[in-house]
Design an enzyme around this catalytic site. Structure first.
Site, PDB file in Angstrom:
ATOM      1  CG  ASP A  47      -0.252  -0.015   2.532  1.00 21.41           C
ATOM      2  OD1 ASP A  47       0.962   0.269   2.569  1.00 21.41           O
ATOM      3  OD2 ASP A  47      -0.900  -0.298   3.551  1.00 21.41           O
ATOM      4  CG  ASP A  75      -5.520  -5.602   2.439  1.00 19.99           C
ATOM      5  OD1 ASP A  75      -5.006  -5.255   3.522  1.00 19.99           O
ATOM      6  OD2 ASP A  75      -6.175  -4.813   1.731  1.00 19.99           O
ATOM      7  CB  CYS A 114     -10.171 -26.761   9.494  1.00 22.42           C
ATOM      8  SG  CYS A 114      -8.656 -25.917   8.990  1.00 22.42           S
ATOM      9  CB  CYS A 119      -5.047 -25.750   9.002  1.00 25.64           C
ATOM     10  SG  CYS A 119      -5.527 -25.493  10.730  1.00 25.64           S
ATOM     11  CB  CYS A 178      -7.765 -28.322  12.435  1.00 23.54           C
ATOM     12  SG  CYS A 178      -8.472 -26.674  12.714  1.00 23.54           S
ATOM     13  CG  HIS A 233      -7.931 -22.360  12.310  1.00 20.79           C
ATOM     14  ND1 HIS A 233      -8.415 -23.460  11.631  1.00 20.79           N
ATOM     15  CD2 HIS A 233      -9.007 -21.556  12.555  1.00 20.79           C
ATOM     16  CE1 HIS A 233      -9.731 -23.328  11.481  1.00 20.79           C
ATOM     17  NE2 HIS A 233     -10.106 -22.191  12.030  1.00 20.79           N
TER      18      HIS A 233
END
Length: 376
Positions: free
Chosen positions: A94, A268, A306, A308, A311, A337
């Site tokens: 940015d 974002d 999930c 990930c 998890c 996560h």
């Protein structure tokens, strides 16, 4: 090759949603996409390798913070932001405008630029469109933003109009100052507050300047969700179909879905990392404050749906224990996560666009997540 190309793969017949692909020097980005925020040349609590393994093909860096520490010239000496932080995929920076304007009492806005005091030590600084672009050129991100003013909410019509026209003039100065067009794509930022006519004027003026992509700024700054959606409905049709559209600072699941329905390609937000550092996680059935006492003997994963690493390998009880004992690993697991959750949500959104079922996906997700359905 061009610094950036955008391919439109599929348009929904039931909404303004679209499936696309952005190609930069460092990576190919499937859209709509959520970009994790790496404010100070790092996604907080995460290793670059972990973020890459989640499937992130682009992250965001913050020009204001990097301008102050460690300085853009030092990063240039290090070989640019990619090399400095060991990230081999795309980066978007940015312009620093939002952070400077959020300083409120610590800055003075002029046509020339902005005089401001550092939030770190009170030291005096000046940032103009030209210096913002010089900074971003030195950082070396694949996609860079024009310097803009983000008018606060609420603002009067007259203030917002004056601010919007100044942002457009600054965008022209940014284009002239941009010295690295073959490697970095400069986006214009649409402003105009919560006023439909100003949004349309801003968009049309910027489109006439032929930027490689367009950002929509000044939304999700405290206004009701329905007002933000209305501004998107009025603004997006003014932007070209063959270029990316980026809604800045938006990252909650409902905003990602509703924004995608309205034709946004890029998002974002610091939300997933900020929530993670506070012991809150996003799950298929809504937010869970895993630090709460009721999870002390909950030996299930954060989110059973999930896959990930957090998890697959750890329980809510264990993660709560880590948080309560001030072990950093607990907050790292929550952050990991949350990022994984949003990156995979975007994969589901892209799949739903291909199947032309995004509106149905929204309704099912909102019911499961506990959201009230928003009007399209």
């Amino acid at each position: 090759m061009s610094s950036l190309t955008f391919e439109l793969i599929k348009k929904s017949s039931r909404s303004k949603a679209r499936r696309g692909r952005i190609t930069t020097r460092h990576s190919v980005i499937e859209t709509p996409v959520f970009m994790p925020v790496g404010t100070q040349a790092t996604v907080k609590a995460m290793k670059p390798e972990e973020v890459r393994d989640m499937g992130a093909d682009i992250i965001l860096g913050n020009t204001y913070h990097l301008f102050l520490r460690p300085g853009h010239e030092l990063i240039r000496e290090a070989g640019g932001l990619h090399k400095f932080m060991n990230w081999d995929r795309a980066i978007l920076t940015d312009s620093g405008g939002f952070q400077i304007f959020s300083l409120a009492k610590l800055r003075k806005i002029t046509e020339e630029g902005v005089y401001f005091s550092s939030h770190l030590d009170g030291s005096k600084h000046f940032l103009s469109p030209e210096l913002a672009i010089e900074t971003e050129n030195n950082l070396g991100a694949d996609i860079i933003m024009s310097f803009d003013e983000c008018a606060p909410y609420p603002s009067t019509y007259e203030y917002t109009k004056k601010s919007m026209y100044m942002t457009t003039r600054w965008a022209e100065r940014c284009q002239k100052a941009h010295k690295n067009t073959e490697k970095q794509a400069l986006f214009g930022i649409v402003q105009g507050g919560m006023f439909e006519d100003l949004r349309k004027i801003s968009a049309r003026d910027l489109v006439s300047m032929d930027f490689p992509g367009y950002s929509i700024g000044g939304l999700s700054v405290g206004e009701p969700a329905e007002l933000m959606y209305d501004m998107l409905d009025k603004t997006v049709p003014e932007l070209p179909e063959n270029k990316p559209r980026y809604l800045m600072g938006v990252g909650s699941p409902d905003y990602l879905i509703e924004g995608s329905i309205r034709g946004i390609d890029m998002f974002d937000c610091v939300l997933p990392t900020r929530l993670g550092r506070n012991g809150t996680v996003l799950t298929s059935h809504g937010r869970v404050i895993v630090r709460d006492a009721k999870y002390a003997r909950d030996f299930t994963p954060i989110d059973p749906e999930c896959n990930c690493p957090a998890c697959k390998n750890y329980t809510r009880a264990y993660i709560r224990h880590l948080i309560k004992t001030d072990e950093m690993f607990g907050l790292r697991l929550c952050t990991l996560h949350n990022l994984h959750f949003l990156i995979n949500l975007m994969k589901s959104i892209r799949g739903a666009i291909i199947n032309d079922s995004l509106l149905d996906f929204r309704d099912e997700f909102f019911e499961k997540f506990g959201y009230r359905k928003k009007d399209q």
